[in-house]
Design a protein around this motif. Structure first.
Motif, PDB file in Angstrom:
ATOM      1  N   ASP A 154       0.826  -1.202   0.000  1.00  0.00           N
ATOM      2  CA  ASP A 154       0.000   0.000   0.000  1.00  0.00           C
ATOM      3  C   ASP A 154       0.863   1.255   0.000  1.00  0.00           C
ATOM      4  N   GLU A 155       1.963   1.232   0.764  1.00  0.00           N
ATOM      5  CA  GLU A 155       2.873   2.382   0.785  1.00  0.00           C
ATOM      6  C   GLU A 155       3.534   2.567  -0.579  1.00  0.00           C
ATOM      7  N   ALA A 156       3.893   1.456  -1.215  1.00  0.00           N
ATOM      8  CA  ALA A 156       4.483   1.538  -2.551  1.00  0.00           C
ATOM      9  C   ALA A 156       3.480   2.127  -3.538  1.00  0.00           C
ATOM     10  N   LEU A 157       2.213   1.731  -3.398  1.00  0.00           N
ATOM     11  CA  LEU A 157       1.170   2.285  -4.262  1.00  0.00           C
ATOM     12  C   LEU A 157       1.027   3.793  -4.030  1.00  0.00           C
ATOM     13  N   TYR A 158       1.073   4.183  -2.777  1.00  0.00           N
ATOM     14  CA  TYR A 158       0.961   5.617  -2.450  1.00  0.00           C
ATOM     15  C   TYR A 158       2.079   6.409  -3.149  1.00  0.00           C
ATOM     16  N   HIS A 159       3.283   5.874  -3.136  1.00  0.00           N
ATOM     17  CA  HIS A 159       4.405   6.560  -3.784  1.00  0.00           C
ATOM     18  C   HIS A 159       4.239   6.561  -5.301  1.00  0.00           C
ATOM     19  N   ALA A 160       3.680   5.492  -5.858  1.00  0.00           N
ATOM     20  CA  ALA A 160       3.434   5.460  -7.304  1.00  0.00           C
ATOM     21  C   ALA A 160       2.444   6.549  -7.696  1.00  0.00           C
ATOM     22  N   LYS A 161       1.408   6.744  -6.870  1.00  0.00           N
ATOM     23  CA  LYS A 161       0.416   7.783  -7.161  1.00  0.00           C
ATOM     24  C   LYS A 161       1.037   9.173  -6.996  1.00  0.00           C
ATOM     25  N   ALA A 162       1.849   9.331  -5.934  1.00  0.00           N
ATOM     26  CA  ALA A 162       2.441  10.640  -5.652  1.00  0.00           C
ATOM     27  C   ALA A 162       3.519  11.020  -6.653  1.00  0.00           C
ATOM     28  N   SER A 163       4.085   9.998  -7.324  1.00  0.00           N
ATOM     29  CA  SER A 163       5.196  10.253  -8.246  1.00  0.00           C
ATOM     30  C   SER A 163       4.739  10.408  -9.697  1.00  0.00           C
ATOM     31  N   GLY A 164       3.448  10.560  -9.901  1.00  0.00           N
ATOM     32  CA  GLY A 164       2.973  10.814 -11.257  1.00  0.00           C
ATOM     33  C   GLY A 164       2.007   9.797 -11.817  1.00  0.00           C
ATOM     34  N   ARG A 165       1.735   8.746 -11.070  1.00  0.00           N
ATOM     35  CA  ARG A 165       0.772   7.709 -11.484  1.00  0.00           C
ATOM     36  C   ARG A 165       1.273   6.911 -12.704  1.00  0.00           C
ATOM     37  N   ASP A 166       0.433   5.961 -13.139  1.00  0.00           N
ATOM     38  CA  ASP A 166       0.669   5.135 -14.322  1.00  0.00           C
ATOM     39  C   ASP A 166       2.040   4.454 -14.290  1.00  0.00           C
ATOM     40  N   GLN A 167       2.355   3.849 -13.138  1.00  0.00           N
ATOM     41  CA  GLN A 167       3.653   3.210 -12.979  1.00  0.00           C
ATOM     42  C   GLN A 167       3.592   2.191 -11.842  1.00  0.00           C
ATOM     43  N   LEU A 168       4.654   1.380 -11.760  1.00  0.00           N
ATOM     44  CA  LEU A 168       4.797   0.421 -10.675  1.00  0.00           C
ATOM     45  C   LEU A 168       5.933   0.845  -9.761  1.00  0.00           C
ATOM     46  N   ILE A 169       5.703   0.756  -8.457  1.00  0.00           N
ATOM     47  CA  ILE A 169       6.729   1.057  -7.461  1.00  0.00           C
ATOM     48  C   ILE A 169       6.903  -0.167  -6.564  1.00  0.00           C
ATOM     49  N   VAL A 170       8.176  -0.525  -6.316  1.00  0.00           N
ATOM     50  CA  VAL A 170       8.511  -1.632  -5.411  1.00  0.00           C
ATOM     51  C   VAL A 170       8.744  -1.073  -4.027  1.00  0.00           C
ATOM     52  N   ASP A 171       8.333  -1.834  -3.020  1.00  0.00           N
ATOM     53  CA  ASP A 171       8.345  -1.299  -1.656  1.00  0.00           C
ATOM     54  C   ASP A 171       9.739  -1.117  -1.082  1.00  0.00           C
ATOM     55  N   HIS A 172      10.682  -2.027  -1.407  1.00  0.00           N
ATOM     56  CA  HIS A 172      11.931  -2.028  -0.654  1.00  0.00           C
ATOM     57  C   HIS A 172      12.834  -0.848  -0.926  1.00  0.00           C
ATOM     58  N   ASP A 173      12.670  -0.220  -2.104  1.00  0.00           N
ATOM     59  CA  ASP A 173      13.504   0.955  -2.376  1.00  0.00           C
ATOM     60  C   ASP A 173      12.659   2.183  -2.724  1.00  0.00           C
ATOM     61  N   ILE A 174      11.310   2.004  -2.763  1.00  0.00           N
ATOM     62  CA  ILE A 174      10.399   3.096  -3.141  1.00  0.00           C
ATOM     63  C   ILE A 174      10.986   3.848  -4.340  1.00  0.00           C
ATOM     64  N   SER A 175      11.322   3.048  -5.398  1.00  0.00           N
ATOM     65  CA  SER A 175      11.881   3.637  -6.613  1.00  0.00           C
ATOM     66  C   SER A 175      11.022   3.211  -7.794  1.00  0.00           C
ATOM     67  N   MET A 176      11.023   4.025  -8.827  1.00  0.00           N
ATOM     68  CA  MET A 176      10.222   3.741  -9.993  1.00  0.00           C
ATOM     69  C   MET A 176      10.913   2.647 -10.806  1.00  0.00           C
ATOM     70  N   VAL A 177      10.085   1.740 -11.304  1.00  0.00           N
ATOM     71  CA  VAL A 177      10.595   0.677 -12.138  1.00  0.00           C
ATOM     72  C   VAL A 177      10.137   0.947 -13.564  1.00  0.00           C
TER      73      VAL A 177
END
Length: 367
Positions: free
Chosen positions: A344-367
């Motif tokens: 859920d936290e990874a999803l929150y960062h994906a939404k906050a970082s511009g949406r339409d993307q996948l974010i992994v939890d362990h590094d909260i980085s865009m893939v």
């Protein structure tokens, strides 16, 4: 002997229609039995001189009428109509006639009335008026006949001897026993049929209770149960949470029915792809979806990529369905709450970082 028994069994199944319902099979079996018993009784009464010859002729004619009813019911789909006609004929014509010409209260007619009642209660269609008429007839007609015989004893025939009465009653008992066995077998089949139907409904209700009514995916409770199952195992697995981007604007611009269509369409893509990956997918709530996949993060990334390509290939009226994804790989200390929270936290960062993307939890980085 075995071959003969097999031939008899095959013939009987053809006569009653083995693919019909329990009520239809009981009805057809009773009609066939009524024809055979009627013809046998006509010959038996004539040879034993138990009744006047005209009654034997009447029995033969009625047996042929019943054969026509069987044919119409068996091969022309007139089960309801023929069962009603047969019940009427038995209650108000055949059995009263049997009473008059077959020795009244001293004969076997009351026994056959009981057999008719057992048949009627199991076969007659649930039409209140018709059932009321037939059941009332079965209840009252014997009383009317008893009263008529008491008032005018000369209206009914009498046995020539006690031996003839004993023979008639014995044969009639055997025939009634055969009819009763047939009726009981019909009831048993109907019970099994209704039990199987109840089990099928119970299975369907159980399945529906585990699914989301709109999307057909697992509901919130069930997808959590599958997540618990993943946690109890030792294999690597990932939990993805997908959230449709700008879904509120889609609803506002196109209406909620269209929004439901978008959810259902996206769910179809998730369902198809999840099966290919041997995963489980559920509606987490609103426009959020949870997917459980066996495998590591590389598998989760590939799943997300293929899901986006699938959506790209089938746009809707508003355009391509866009979504954000948060994913986390199961860790051995994880509880359900901690695992879901990381995705859920990874999803929150994906939404906050511009949406339409996948974010992994362990590094909260865009893939």
């Amino acid at each position: 002997m075995t071959r003969l028994a097999k031939m008899v069994g095959t013939s009987w199944r053809w006569l009653v229609g083995e693919n019909g319902s329990a009520r239809q099979i009981l009805h057809h079996g009773f009609l066939v039995s009524a024809v055979l018993i009627g013809l046998f009784s006509a010959v038996f009464n004539y040879l034993m001189e138990l009744t006047v010859p005209a009654y034997s002729v009447a029995l033969a004619v009625i047996s042929l009428m019943v054969m026509v009813m069987w044919y119409r019911s068996r091969f022309h789909g007139e089960f309801s109509r023929m069962s009603w006609l047969f019940c009427t004929l038995v209650t108000f014509v055949m059995l009263p006639g049997n009473w008059v010409f077959n020795h009244g209260a001293s004969g076997p007619t009351l026994l056959f009335y009981l057999m008719a009642a057992a048949y009627v209660l199991g076969v007659l269609p649930p039409d209140r008026l018709r059932r009321g008429v037939i059941i009332s007839g079965l209840m009252l007609m014997p009383w009317i006949l008893l009263w008529g015989e008491m008032a005018n004893p000369q209206l009914v025939s009498s046995y020539a001897s006690t031996a003839m009465r004993s023979l008639d009653m014995g044969v009639s008992y055997t025939l009634a026993f055969g009819l009763l066995s047939l009726v009981i077998a019909g009831y048993a089949k109907r019970i099994r049929e209704e039990r199987d139907l109840a089990r099928a409904y119970a299975t369907k209700l159980e399945r529906l209770s585990r699914l989301d009514s709109l999307t057909g995916l697992y509901n919130h409770r069930t997808i959590h149960e599958h997540a618990e199952h993943h946690l109890s195992g030792r294999d690597i697995s990932c939990l993805l949470i997908c959230d449709l981007d700008h879904f509120k604007q889609i609803n506002d611009a196109h209406g909620h029915p269209y929004g439901d269509q978008v959810l259902a369409h996206f769910s179809m893509h998730i369902q198809t792809l999840s099966r290919e990956y041997s995963g489980k997918a559920g509606r987490y709530g609103g426009e959020e979806f949870m997917i459980l996949l066996p495998g590591n993060l590389a598998v989760a990334r590939e799943f997300d990529r293929q899901l986006r390509e699938s959506c790209e290939a089938s746009p809707l009226a508003h355009g391509v369905i866009r979504f954000s994804t948060g994913v986390s790989e199961r860790r051995h200390p994880d509880t359900l709450s901690s695992w879901v929270q990381r995705s859920d936290e990874a999803l929150y960062h994906a939404k906050a970082s511009g949406r339409d993307q996948l974010i992994v939890d362990h590094d909260i980085s865009m893939v």
